[in-house]
Motif scaffolding. Structure first.
Motif, mmCIF file in Angstrom:
data_model
loop_
_atom_site.group_PDB
_atom_site.id
_atom_site.type_symbol
_atom_site.label_atom_id
_atom_site.label_comp_id
_atom_site.label_asym_id
_atom_site.label_seq_id
_atom_site.Cartn_x
_atom_site.Cartn_y
_atom_site.Cartn_z
ATOM 1 N N LYS A 5 35.297 61.919 33.844
ATOM 2 C CA LYS A 5 35.882 61.105 34.883
ATOM 3 C C LYS A 5 34.554 60.881 36.101
ATOM 4 O O LYS A 5 34.245 61.542 36.694
ATOM 5 C CB LYS A 5 36.964 62.083 35.826
ATOM 6 C CG LYS A 5 38.176 62.019 34.947
ATOM 7 C CD LYS A 5 39.256 62.560 35.278
ATOM 8 C CE LYS A 5 40.466 62.618 34.089
ATOM 9 N NZ LYS A 5 41.756 63.385 35.214
ATOM 10 N N ILE A 8 35.032 57.040 41.986
ATOM 11 C CA ILE A 8 34.618 56.082 42.603
ATOM 12 C C ILE A 8 34.925 55.514 44.101
ATOM 13 O O ILE A 8 35.632 56.297 44.199
ATOM 14 C CB ILE A 8 36.040 54.092 41.844
ATOM 15 C CG1 ILE A 8 36.388 53.959 40.342
ATOM 16 C CG2 ILE A 8 35.262 52.936 42.913
ATOM 17 C CD1 ILE A 8 36.733 53.494 40.102
ATOM 18 N N ASN A 11 38.248 54.041 47.070
ATOM 19 C CA ASN A 11 38.995 53.477 45.770
ATOM 20 C C ASN A 11 40.418 54.412 45.279
ATOM 21 O O ASN A 11 40.280 55.057 44.473
ATOM 22 C CB ASN A 11 38.334 53.130 44.735
ATOM 23 C CG ASN A 11 39.026 51.549 44.618
ATOM 24 O OD1 ASN A 11 40.192 51.825 43.620
ATOM 25 N ND2 ASN A 11 38.222 50.777 43.366
ATOM 26 N N LEU A 13 41.567 54.245 42.903
ATOM 27 C CA LEU A 13 41.807 54.009 41.395
ATOM 28 C C LEU A 13 41.304 55.607 41.110
ATOM 29 O O LEU A 13 41.338 56.038 40.076
ATOM 30 C CB LEU A 13 41.281 53.012 40.616
ATOM 31 C CG LEU A 13 41.747 51.505 40.019
ATOM 32 C CD1 LEU A 13 40.721 50.785 39.662
ATOM 33 C CD2 LEU A 13 42.623 51.898 39.369
ATOM 34 N N HIS A 15 39.005 57.075 39.809
ATOM 35 C CA HIS A 15 37.483 57.491 39.113
ATOM 36 C C HIS A 15 37.656 56.368 37.600
ATOM 37 O O HIS A 15 38.835 55.745 37.415
ATOM 38 C CB HIS A 15 37.864 58.958 38.354
ATOM 39 C CG HIS A 15 38.694 59.208 37.503
ATOM 40 N ND1 HIS A 15 39.962 59.847 38.299
ATOM 41 C CD2 HIS A 15 39.228 59.022 36.231
ATOM 42 C CE1 HIS A 15 40.789 59.966 37.254
ATOM 43 N NE2 HIS A 15 40.301 59.196 36.015
ATOM 44 N N THR A 16 36.374 56.480 36.949
ATOM 45 C CA THR A 16 36.977 55.733 36.003
ATOM 46 C C THR A 16 36.466 56.696 34.548
ATOM 47 O O THR A 16 35.328 57.193 35.176
ATOM 48 C CB THR A 16 35.005 54.609 36.140
ATOM 49 O OG1 THR A 16 35.720 53.589 36.810
ATOM 50 C CG2 THR A 16 35.093 53.769 34.691
ATOM 51 N N ASP A 68 32.020 49.258 39.158
ATOM 52 C CA ASP A 68 32.943 50.731 38.742
ATOM 53 C C ASP A 68 32.787 50.849 37.032
ATOM 54 O O ASP A 68 33.036 51.548 36.718
ATOM 55 C CB ASP A 68 33.833 50.611 38.654
ATOM 56 C CG ASP A 68 35.296 49.676 38.308
ATOM 57 O OD1 ASP A 68 35.204 48.275 38.059
ATOM 58 O OD2 ASP A 68 36.352 50.078 38.596
ATOM 59 N N HIS A 69 31.965 49.669 36.599
ATOM 60 C CA HIS A 69 31.792 49.931 35.135
ATOM 61 C C HIS A 69 30.377 50.159 34.478
ATOM 62 O O HIS A 69 29.501 50.919 33.730
ATOM 63 C CB HIS A 69 32.435 49.101 34.312
ATOM 64 C CG HIS A 69 34.178 48.500 34.345
ATOM 65 N ND1 HIS A 69 34.885 49.877 33.283
ATOM 66 C CD2 HIS A 69 35.099 48.953 35.524
ATOM 67 C CE1 HIS A 69 36.279 49.669 33.284
ATOM 68 N NE2 HIS A 69 36.064 48.796 35.129
ATOM 69 N N ASP A 198 39.647 46.928 31.213
ATOM 70 C CA ASP A 198 40.202 47.345 31.732
ATOM 71 C C ASP A 198 41.385 46.173 31.609
ATOM 72 O O ASP A 198 42.225 45.816 32.529
ATOM 73 C CB ASP A 198 40.185 46.948 33.230
ATOM 74 C CG ASP A 198 39.482 48.111 34.612
ATOM 75 O OD1 ASP A 198 39.330 49.113 34.219
ATOM 76 O OD2 ASP A 198 38.832 47.271 35.370
ATOM 77 N N LEU A 201 45.857 48.990 30.508
ATOM 78 C CA LEU A 201 46.141 50.386 31.293
ATOM 79 C C LEU A 201 47.325 50.593 31.263
ATOM 80 O O LEU A 201 48.241 49.296 31.212
ATOM 81 C CB LEU A 201 45.389 49.695 32.904
ATOM 82 C CG LEU A 201 43.850 49.057 33.194
ATOM 83 C CD1 LEU A 201 43.690 48.733 34.491
ATOM 84 C CD2 LEU A 201 43.222 50.182 32.776
ATOM 85 N N HIS A 248 40.822 53.782 33.204
ATOM 86 C CA HIS A 248 41.302 54.213 34.224
ATOM 87 C C HIS A 248 42.646 54.692 33.551
ATOM 88 O O HIS A 248 43.015 54.421 32.821
ATOM 89 C CB HIS A 248 41.829 53.065 35.357
ATOM 90 C CG HIS A 248 39.888 52.507 36.234
ATOM 91 N ND1 HIS A 248 39.015 52.963 36.277
ATOM 92 C CD2 HIS A 248 39.918 51.183 35.710
ATOM 93 C CE1 HIS A 248 38.056 52.146 36.890
ATOM 94 N NE2 HIS A 248 38.940 50.979 36.118
ATOM 95 N N GLN A 249 42.870 55.899 34.677
ATOM 96 C CA GLN A 249 44.089 56.324 34.447
ATOM 97 C C GLN A 249 44.385 57.214 33.122
ATOM 98 O O GLN A 249 43.308 58.014 33.163
ATOM 99 C CB GLN A 249 45.415 55.651 34.229
ATOM 100 C CG GLN A 249 45.885 54.452 35.860
ATOM 101 C CD GLN A 249 46.993 53.206 35.504
ATOM 102 O OE1 GLN A 249 47.288 52.386 34.632
ATOM 103 N NE2 GLN A 249 48.268 54.323 36.492
#
Length: 338
Positions: A5, A8, A11, A13, A15-16, A68-69, A198, A201, A248-249
């Motif tokens: 994790k 970011i 943000n 979200l 984390h990436t 973020d990637h 992405d 998700l 994500h998630q």
């Protein structure tokens, strides 16, 4: 295979999920995270906890070019000599961004927003930023140029692993999912595991907006990102992976069910927008009336720009379907239902 994790900054979200895939030639990363000191430290600490280090990374596979990637890819390559692979359509975006003056982006966005019916108070900050000269802080301006191309439908050259690229445009023109064609370690039913970036998700729909930009001759290629995305979703649904590993998630199963949810969501949204177009509306006015996760008055400045781009992508899909049309002679251009 493991997930790290990587945060970011600022943000929602959070984390990436950077995935580490072991190969016979060393570890390979799927995405790298945002270019930020805390993100870099977290990535390095995560690798160390897994018994390796950034110096050992053999390659970096990028699902798409967003910061973020792809943000930390250059630092990983500098530290390890790793190769970086990306789909050609997103590599084109990276190269174009690096070679253009930052002011070009501000000019383009100002013109696009004005044409979409944005009020002057929304466009004025872009013009002010352009005039100030403080443009080098935009994320992604100096993103690393990949040195390998991800070719759709082909296996990536990873020793001892079977990782096949699936082109899934929509979120970006060159977004790819990566299908690990190996038996699931827990014997879950389905076809291997899918690194979905992405594209797919578990709890949110990715942003689908207009992603074209003028080329070096000032010519803009008209695209249909939402149509691309819906077609790509169906492709992933037919694949039926045993488990989806998003960026994500969290990981999840039953990809076909999630695909159906997203297809239904976008059809419902298209129908709702078609009903709103009983009166002619600009893209900005349409975005103001669309349903978001908060009232329009509470949506931050930058998110409003993204929302208008999403409204335009849906408008373009409605026009392509023959369900809407531009009102002749309107300026800014208004659209109406057909």
């Amino acid at each position: 295979m493991w997930a790290i994790k990587v945060p970011i900054p600022d943000n929602p979200l959070g984390h990436t999920l950077v995935h580490l895939l072991d190969t016979d030639r060393g570890p390979v990363l799927v995405d790298t995270g945002w270019d930020d000191p805390d993100s870099w430290d977290t990535l390095c600490a995560g690798l160390a906890a897994l018994g390796t280090s950034v110096d050992d990374v053999h390659g970096v596979v990028i699902t798409h070019h967003h910061p973020d990637h792809h943000g930390l890819s250059g630092r990983v390559r500098e530290a390890s000599g790793a190769w970086i692979a990306m789909h050609a359509a997103d590599t084109e975006v990276v190269v174009r961004t690096r070679s253009s003056e930052p002011g070009v982006w501000f000019d383009y966005m100002s013109e696009k927003l004005t044409a979409a019916g944005a009020p002057e108070e929304h466009v004025a900050p872009l013009r002010a930023a352009r005039a100030s000269g403080r443009l080098r802080t935009l994320p992604g301006l100096r993103a690393a140029v990949p040195d390998r191309e991800i070719v759709p439908a082909e296996l990536l050259p990873l020793a001892g692993r079977r990782l096949r690229a699936i082109w899934t445009p929509g979120h970006t023109p060159g977004h790819v999912c990566l299908h690990l064609e190996e038996r699931h370690p827990a014997d879950l039913p389905g076809n291997g595991r899918l690194f979905s970036g992405d594209h797919l998700l578990p709890g949110i729909s990715p942003h689908i907006g207009l992603y074209e930009a003028p080329d070096e001759h000032g010519v803009t290629r008209v695209t249909d990102p939402l149509g691309d995305y819906l077609d790509s979703l169906e492709r992933i649904g037919r694949l039926r992976p045993a488990e989806v590993l998003p960026a994500h998630q969290h990981a999840f199963t039953d990809a076909p069910a999630r695909v159906r949810e997203l297809l239904d969501h976008h059809e419902e949204r298209l129908t709702g927008l078609w009903e709103l177009l009983a009166e002619p509306l600009t893209p900005w006015a349409l975005a103001e009336r669309m349903e978001w996760n908060r009232p329009w008055e509470q949506i931050p400045y930058g998110s409003r720009t993204i929302a208008v781009s999403e409204a335009e992508a849906h408008l373009r899909r409605l026009v392509k379907q023959g369900r809407a049309e531009a009102v002749p002679g309107s300026g800014p251009v208004e659209y109406r239902a057909v």
